[in-house]
Scaffold this motif. Structure first.
Motif, PDB file in Angstrom:
ATOM      1  N   ARG A 114       0.840  -1.204   0.000  1.00 32.40           N
ATOM      2  CA  ARG A 114       0.000   0.000   0.000  1.00 32.40           C
ATOM      3  C   ARG A 114       0.870   1.248   0.000  1.00 32.40           C
ATOM      4  O   ARG A 114       0.632   2.217  -0.716  1.00 32.40           O
ATOM      5  N   GLN A 115       1.917   1.198   0.810  1.00 34.31           N
ATOM      6  CA  GLN A 115       2.816   2.350   0.906  1.00 34.31           C
ATOM      7  C   GLN A 115       3.435   2.659  -0.456  1.00 34.31           C
ATOM      8  O   GLN A 115       3.408   3.808  -0.915  1.00 34.31           O
ATOM      9  N   LEU A 116       3.949   1.614  -1.119  1.00 34.07           N
ATOM     10  CA  LEU A 116       4.618   1.844  -2.405  1.00 34.07           C
ATOM     11  C   LEU A 116       3.627   2.320  -3.469  1.00 34.07           C
ATOM     12  O   LEU A 116       3.944   3.186  -4.281  1.00 34.07           O
ATOM     13  N   VAL A 117       2.400   1.751  -3.422  1.00 32.44           N
ATOM     14  CA  VAL A 117       1.411   2.151  -4.426  1.00 32.44           C
ATOM     15  C   VAL A 117       1.006   3.608  -4.199  1.00 32.44           C
ATOM     16  O   VAL A 117       0.940   4.404  -5.143  1.00 32.44           O
ATOM     17  N   ILE A 118       0.747   3.954  -2.933  1.00 28.42           N
ATOM     18  CA  ILE A 118       0.309   5.336  -2.664  1.00 28.42           C
ATOM     19  C   ILE A 118       1.422   6.320  -2.999  1.00 28.42           C
ATOM     20  O   ILE A 118       1.165   7.418  -3.479  1.00 28.42           O
ATOM     21  N   GLU A 119       2.653   5.894  -2.800  1.00 21.62           N
ATOM     22  CA  GLU A 119       3.766   6.780  -3.165  1.00 21.62           C
ATOM     23  C   GLU A 119       3.788   7.072  -4.668  1.00 21.62           C
ATOM     24  O   GLU A 119       4.278   8.109  -5.091  1.00 21.62           O
ATOM     25  N   ARG A 179     -16.127  12.784 -20.274  1.00 26.70           N
ATOM     26  CA  ARG A 179     -15.852  11.398 -20.659  1.00 26.70           C
ATOM     27  C   ARG A 179     -14.355  11.188 -20.851  1.00 26.70           C
ATOM     28  O   ARG A 179     -13.807  10.165 -20.459  1.00 26.70           O
ATOM     29  N   THR A 180     -13.695  12.207 -21.437  1.00 22.10           N
ATOM     30  CA  THR A 180     -12.242  12.096 -21.616  1.00 22.10           C
ATOM     31  C   THR A 180     -11.575  11.995 -20.244  1.00 22.10           C
ATOM     32  O   THR A 180     -10.637  11.219 -20.051  1.00 22.10           O
ATOM     33  N   THR A 181     -12.077  12.808 -19.284  1.00 23.12           N
ATOM     34  CA  THR A 181     -11.496  12.774 -17.947  1.00 23.12           C
ATOM     35  C   THR A 181     -11.678  11.386 -17.336  1.00 23.12           C
ATOM     36  O   THR A 181     -10.752  10.849 -16.715  1.00 23.12           O
ATOM     37  N   LEU A 182     -12.859  10.802 -17.551  1.00 22.95           N
ATOM     38  CA  LEU A 182     -13.097   9.452 -17.019  1.00 22.95           C
ATOM     39  C   LEU A 182     -12.138   8.450 -17.654  1.00 22.95           C
ATOM     40  O   LEU A 182     -11.553   7.614 -16.961  1.00 22.95           O
ATOM     41  N   VAL A 183     -11.989   8.544 -18.982  1.00 20.70           N
ATOM     42  CA  VAL A 183     -11.066   7.633 -19.675  1.00 20.70           C
ATOM     43  C   VAL A 183      -9.648   7.833 -19.138  1.00 20.70           C
ATOM     44  O   VAL A 183      -8.918   6.875 -18.871  1.00 20.70           O
ATOM     45  N   ALA A 184      -9.272   9.121 -18.931  1.00 19.11           N
ATOM     46  CA  ALA A 184      -7.926   9.419 -18.415  1.00 19.11           C
ATOM     47  C   ALA A 184      -7.746   8.781 -17.041  1.00 19.11           C
ATOM     48  O   ALA A 184      -6.694   8.187 -16.755  1.00 19.11           O
ATOM     49  N   LEU A 185      -8.782   8.886 -16.200  1.00 19.00           N
ATOM     50  CA  LEU A 185      -8.662   8.295 -14.869  1.00 19.00           C
ATOM     51  C   LEU A 185      -8.565   6.775 -14.964  1.00 19.00           C
ATOM     52  O   LEU A 185      -7.790   6.147 -14.233  1.00 19.00           O
ATOM     53  N   GLY A 186      -9.342   6.191 -15.891  1.00 15.00           N
ATOM     54  CA  GLY A 186      -9.291   4.736 -16.088  1.00 15.00           C
ATOM     55  C   GLY A 186      -7.904   4.295 -16.526  1.00 15.00           C
ATOM     56  O   GLY A 186      -7.322   3.367 -15.958  1.00 15.00           O
ATOM     57  N   LEU A 187      -7.354   5.013 -17.520  1.00 17.62           N
ATOM     58  CA  LEU A 187      -6.020   4.655 -18.010  1.00 17.62           C
ATOM     59  C   LEU A 187      -4.970   4.917 -16.936  1.00 17.62           C
ATOM     60  O   LEU A 187      -4.007   4.169 -16.795  1.00 17.62           O
ATOM     61  N   GLY A 188      -5.199   6.000 -16.156  1.00 18.93           N
ATOM     62  CA  GLY A 188      -4.293   6.303 -15.041  1.00 18.93           C
ATOM     63  C   GLY A 188      -4.292   5.152 -14.033  1.00 18.93           C
ATOM     64  O   GLY A 188      -3.239   4.774 -13.501  1.00 18.93           O
ATOM     65  N   SER A 189      -5.482   4.572 -13.792  1.00 18.46           N
ATOM     66  CA  SER A 189      -5.555   3.456 -12.835  1.00 18.46           C
ATOM     67  C   SER A 189      -4.780   2.254 -13.373  1.00 18.46           C
ATOM     68  O   SER A 189      -4.082   1.571 -12.616  1.00 18.46           O
ATOM     69  N   ILE A 190      -4.899   2.013 -14.696  1.00 19.72           N
ATOM     70  CA  ILE A 190      -4.135   0.896 -15.274  1.00 19.72           C
ATOM     71  C   ILE A 190      -2.638   1.159 -15.100  1.00 19.72           C
ATOM     72  O   ILE A 190      -1.870   0.289 -14.699  1.00 19.72           O
ATOM     73  N   ALA A 191      -2.251   2.429 -15.362  1.00 20.41           N
ATOM     74  CA  ALA A 191      -0.832   2.786 -15.223  1.00 20.41           C
ATOM     75  C   ALA A 191      -0.387   2.599 -13.771  1.00 20.41           C
ATOM     76  O   ALA A 191       0.720   2.143 -13.503  1.00 20.41           O
ATOM     77  N   LEU A 192      -1.295   2.936 -12.838  1.00 19.52           N
ATOM     78  CA  LEU A 192      -0.949   2.803 -11.417  1.00 19.52           C
ATOM     79  C   LEU A 192      -0.744   1.333 -11.067  1.00 19.52           C
ATOM     80  O   LEU A 192       0.145   0.986 -10.279  1.00 19.52           O
ATOM     81  N   ILE A 193      -1.558   0.469 -11.675  1.00 18.29           N
ATOM     82  CA  ILE A 193      -1.418  -0.966 -11.401  1.00 18.29           C
ATOM     83  C   ILE A 193      -0.076  -1.453 -11.953  1.00 18.29           C
ATOM     84  O   ILE A 193       0.694  -2.107 -11.250  1.00 18.29           O
ATOM     85  N   LEU A 221       1.456  -1.004  -8.452  1.00 23.96           N
ATOM     86  CA  LEU A 221       1.087  -2.219  -7.720  1.00 23.96           C
ATOM     87  C   LEU A 221       1.997  -3.402  -8.045  1.00 23.96           C
ATOM     88  O   LEU A 221       2.482  -4.079  -7.136  1.00 23.96           O
ATOM     89  N   VAL A 222       2.232  -3.625  -9.342  1.00 22.77           N
ATOM     90  CA  VAL A 222       3.009  -4.818  -9.720  1.00 22.77           C
ATOM     91  C   VAL A 222       4.434  -4.756  -9.152  1.00 22.77           C
ATOM     92  O   VAL A 222       4.870  -5.701  -8.479  1.00 22.77           O
ATOM     93  N   PRO A 223       5.175  -3.641  -9.358  1.00 24.03           N
ATOM     94  CA  PRO A 223       6.514  -3.600  -8.755  1.00 24.03           C
ATOM     95  C   PRO A 223       6.458  -3.699  -7.235  1.00 24.03           C
ATOM     96  O   PRO A 223       7.294  -4.371  -6.623  1.00 24.03           O
ATOM     97  N   ALA A 224       5.452  -3.064  -6.627  1.00 24.59           N
ATOM     98  CA  ALA A 224       5.356  -3.078  -5.155  1.00 24.59           C
ATOM     99  C   ALA A 224       5.147  -4.507  -4.677  1.00 24.59           C
ATOM    100  O   ALA A 224       5.796  -4.966  -3.724  1.00 24.59           O
ATOM    101  N   TRP A 225       4.276  -5.235  -5.334  1.00 30.05           N
ATOM    102  CA  TRP A 225       3.985  -6.621  -4.944  1.00 30.05           C
ATOM    103  C   TRP A 225       5.242  -7.482  -5.080  1.00 30.05           C
ATOM    104  O   TRP A 225       5.519  -8.337  -4.262  1.00 30.05           O
TER     105      TRP A 225
END
Lengths: 96, 850
Positions: B386-391, B431-445, B449-453
């Motif tokens: 969680r720490q690494l992801v939030i960072e 809608r673009t903002t929503l798509v941006a947030l969706g893609l941002g979430s994928i980028a965050l994963i 998330l993956v490196p942190a895990w």
């Protein structure tokens, strides 16, 4: 459960609650008194007690805790649970 | 629910609540005989916070501030990471905005859900236009439509001297009312005012008014000239007024006054024929498309009973505005192409996220000791993750913000450069903002998330014992890092190869392998049909025009055709004998091949007055008959109706960049002459032909001839593919840079971690080539795997984009070899640089480093 039981009769402030628990348990339950406050916060968060600022007998501003209807219900449930548990333990001890 | 409100209320008033609680506890302590038995108020306060359940938020805020601080400490990393994300997400957003504006959003008109376009269908095909008389009859005799709107787009001449060709559209008077638009200036057309009148009123399109007429509002009420006839400018349409297709007309003219301009035109009275209008209708409340189709069948039958020229088996098929007036098969074809391009844009995001993931992982590997200490102090694995992801959140948030700005700027730039219609809004919206947030979430994963895990392993505690060196090295060699490098290489390989194929497909056409010479050719267009000219008169007119043109010394040769190269409209046929090949049929006269410099491989050109003969292209001959020895044989092979008299070299005159077409030429017939073009070939320069051709056409004083050099058509035909090639090449190169950055980063980091080992090996006399090989091995396998995967994917995408609109050659060895070579060279350089820099160091320095 103890705190709810103590504030059931009348609203009390923290120090008075501690005193009353101590007196009612004949000094048997003398735990760290400060731990009363996190417990009170939990009761507040669950809506089982309400707090309000009042003036004490000594003229100081104190926060009194009063049980709510939800708190009364919770107290009944906890007392029933406790009673059931105590009966069960007693039954085991008696049979052994 | 109440509990939640209480907790939120507590959170909002937390400072005051905690102050009061602390005061309360201090009072309590003061009243006690022995305050030491009370406990530590600060610890108790901490426990009290737990009771309200907001500790996770405190932790998250703390991690967030650590993240922000660490970004501020390493600004170069922050800038690179944000730029990577900005590009990766921004490119996808830009693509999404264009698809949304041009394909997904219905036209912005009043009650769009009840609007449909009607096409004239019959069991063997369809026609996109409907004769005006039919549309009028339907308007007056139906129970399913509340309104019928029609439009006929036509090139018209502007100005008293008719010197300028503009795009006009003849519209029904309810056009603006039914589409729900008020004027920007003046008034719109209306049934009350414009039904009659000596001089027709016209409405100007916004872009034409703004760019061509200087945006002057006082132009309203003045007189202008359309096709040499005076008109009054009644108003100006708003910028957001949509065209029903992607064209924006320059002027809107009342269709009811069409005969004012062309008195002899039969178009408004004909019940059949090629002169039709685009017909739109509004469904009555609650009716479905199927109900409307069935409801109009009876009307169409009534028409065919009264007018035998309208065949009985025709019906009007509604195409909904909410589906952009596309049939299901057209829509899915468009969506397939868009998804393929979308997947290319998605690949860029994969490359960007994998790149960032690798960077983040490198940084996390450098912190294994600190994380090990946290774990030793009781932090669970999930807490560390969680720490690494939030960072990583501040990084991704900045990337999302940057990508929205990127998309806004790039989309506006492309829209301006490619003259995108102003009514299509390519700007970002919610809608673009929503798509941006969706893609941002994928980028965050991927990047968080993956490196942190991977880093937060249970045995992270062991790092305290050996200083983290061993753990760092084992993490550095983890398969995840290789997978990320492979993903980057594969993504950039696909983009490079596809970009190569696109550029090569443009190059193939530009370099002159299209089989005909357009450079010295010019096209003369005379809309004779508007003036109700008979076929014989038309033939006489064109013969005279051709003779007059040829009489001029600047004209080398001239030909008459039904569809001029580069932009003409022809019949497409798919013969059973040539599956997968589209045959384009042009009617031409005897001089066509000489004028266009298309070589006749065998046989001869047409003779005057010939019928039932054809000339086939070399490809058509070899695919249909398997041989070029076809002169005298029947065409088509299985159901012959004409004799082949010649074979022409392949010349994709109509679809220049298509790879799946062949040409069929038939001789011009008498009835073709009402709608033909003259193509002339100059001895020197095509521009010199334009006044000559206009002069030759002025035989008939009613007509307004238009002449243009064919290279203009070529330039406009190639604009789209050139732009697509340039954009893909730019994206491919940036992605290549990202992949190189990834390889560079991986090798540099691995080298840095192994500095001590390298120092020892150097000191012991190890050879530099052997060490270099050992260091390069880290990235060699993932790069190899990435290239193999990338080539496979590029071949699949190339095959899928073989048809319209890209016409890629799916097995283009030069594009593949070029892409792989560029990738290998750049990748090798990115890997060699940090490794050789390390090896050039003094071994003692390297040892000192540790």
């Amino acid at each position: 459960m103890l705190i709810l039981r103590v504030v059931r009769q009348e609203p009390l402030h923290g120090y008075a609650i501690a005193q009353k628990i101590r007196a009612l348990s004949s000094d048997q339950l003398s735990v760290e008194e400060g731990s009363l406050y996190p417990a009170l916060q939990k009761l507040l968060a669950n809506g089982w007690v309400k707090a309000e600022w009042t003036t004490s007998d000594t003229g100081r501003q104190v926060r009194s805790y009063r049980i709510t209807a939800k708190g009364l219900k919770q107290l009944e449930t906890e007392q029933d649970d406790y009673q059931r548990m105590a009966d069960a333990i007693a039954a085991i001890l008696e049979s052994a | 629910m109440r509990t939640w409100f209480r907790r939120v209320w507590h959170l909002l008033n937390r400072p005051r609540n905690e102050r009061e609680l602390l005061g309360e506890m201090n009072e309590h302590r003061a009243a006690m005989h022995d305050p030491t038995t009370f406990g530590d108020p600060h610890r108790l306060l901490e426990q009290s916070r737990d009771a309200w359940g907001w500790n996770w938020l405190d932790d998250a805020l703390q991690d967030l501030s650590v993240g922000i601080r660490s970004l501020r400490r390493s600004p170069s990393f922050a800038v690179v990471a944000v730029l990577i994300l900005t590009f990766g997400i921004g490119l996808n957003l830009t693509f999404y905005q264009f698809v949304r504006a041009a394909l997904l959003s219905p036209p912005a008109v009043k009650s769009v859900e009840s609007l449909a376009r009607f096409v004239d269908m019959h069991p063997h095909g369809s026609r996109s236009t409907v004769p005006y008389a039919v549309a009028e009859f339907v308007k007056a005799n139906n129970t399913v439509l509340s309104a019928v709107l029609v439009e006929e787009q036509a090139a018209v001449a502007w100005g008293q001297d008719a010197a300028e060709q503009i795009t006009g559209t003849f519209v029904s008077l309810n056009w603006f009312d039914e589409l729900g638009y008020a004027p920007l200036h003046g008034r719109m057309l209306s049934e009350a005012i414009d039904t009659s009148g000596d001089i027709p009123a016209i409405v100007l399109g916004y872009t034409f008014w703004k760019n061509r007429l200087g945006g002057d509002p006082h132009i309203v009420g003045t007189t202008a000239f359309v096709d040499r006839s005076p008109v009054v400018i009644a108003g100006v349409a708003r910028a957001e007024f949509p065209g029903m297709d992607l064209q924006v007309p320059d002027v809107f003219i009342p269709l009811t006054q069409r005969e004012y301009f062309y008195p002899a035109s039969p178009a408004l009275r004909a019940w059949s024929g090629s002169d039709g209008v685009d017909m739109y209708g509004r469904f009555r409340d609650g009716l479905s498309a199927a109900a409307v189709r069935e409801g109009l069948r009876a009307t169409m039958q009534a028409i065919s009973q009264a007018h035998p020229e309208v065949e009985r088996d025709h019906w009007l098929e509604p195409l909904l505005a909410t589906r952009r007036f596309m049939r299901d098969d057209e829509r899915s074809a468009v969506l397939i192409v868009m998804s393929l391009i979308g997947s290319l844009a998605g690949l860029v995001l994969v490359v960007a996220a994998a790149n960032l993931g690798n960077l983040v992982m490198s940084r996390a590997i450098g912190r294994v000791r600190e994380l090990g200490v946290s774990m030793a102090l009781g932090a669970r694995r999930s807490r560390i993750v969680r720490q690494l992801v939030i960072e990583a959140v501040p990084l991704v948030s900045l990337g999302v913000g940057g990508s929205l700005a990127f998309a806004a700027i790039v989309a506006t730039l492309i829209a301006t450069q490619s003259s995108f219609p102003p009514f299509l809004d390519v700007g970002p919206d919610w809608r673009t903002t929503l798509v941006a947030l969706g893609l941002g979430s994928i980028a965050l994963i991927v990047a968080g998330l993956v490196p942190a895990w991977r880093v937060a392993q249970p045995h992270l505690i062991d790092t305290i014992k050996n200083g983290g060196q061993q753990m760092s090295q084992s993490l550095d060699r983890a398969p995840l890092r290789r997978v990320m490098v492979a993903a980057q290489v594969a993504g950039s390989c696909v983009l490079l190869v596809v970009a190569g194929m696109m550029v090569r497909s443009v190059q193939r056409v530009v370099s002159g392998s299209i089989g005909f010479d357009y450079e010295r050719a010019a096209v003369l267009q005379v809309p004779l049909a508007r003036h109700g000219v008979t076929p014989d008169a038309a033939r006489q007119y064109w013969d005279d025009v051709k003779a007059r043109a040829l009489a001029h010394p600047a004209v080398e040769q001239a030909t008459i055709v039904t569809a001029p190269p580069l932009g003409g409209r022809v019949f497409q046929t798919g013969y059973d004998d040539t599956p997968g090949l589209r045959t384009m049929t042009q009617s031409v006269d005897a001089e066509y091949f000489e004028t266009m410099q298309i070589q006749l491989v065998a046989g001869r050109a047409f003779r005057a007055g010939e019928a039932d003969v054809v000339i086939v292209s070399r490809r058509l001959a070899s695919e249909m008959y398997g041989t070029l020895d076809v002169i005298g044989r029947g065409f088509p092979k299985s159901r012959a109706s004409a004799i082949i008299v010649g074979i022409a070299a392949d010349a994709h005159a109509i679809k220049v960049n298509a790879t799946d077409v062949a040409e069929l030429y038939v001789p011009l017939q008498r009835e073709d002459f009402a709608e033909v073009f003259l193509v002339a070939r100059a001895r020197t320069d095509a521009d010199a032909l334009l006044p000559i051709l206009r002069e030759a056409a002025s035989l008939d004083p009613r007509v307004i001839p238009a002449a243009r050099a064919m290279r203009e058509d070529f330039a406009s035909e190639m604009r789209g593919p050139r732009l697509a090639g340039a954009v893909t090449a730019a994206v491919g190169l940036i992605t290549l840079a990202l992949a190189c950055l990834g390889i560079f980063g991986t090798v540099s980091f691995s080298v840095a971690l192994r500095t001590k080992e390298i120092g020892v090996r150097l000191a012991l006399g190890a050879g530099q080539p052997a060490l270099l090989r050992a260091l390069m091995r880290t990235v060699l396998t993932p790069v190899g795997v990435g290239i193999v995967l990338g080539v496979g994917m590029a071949a699949a995408i190339g095959a899928a984009l073989r048809a319209e609109p890209f016409f890629l050659e799916h097995v283009d060895p030069i594009a593949f070899a070029g892409g792989v070579l560029v990738l290998c060279l750049a990748g090798a350089l990115a890997a060699l640089l940090p490794a050789s820099a390390m090896l050039r160091k003094n071994p003692i320095d390297a040892l000192r480093h540790s």
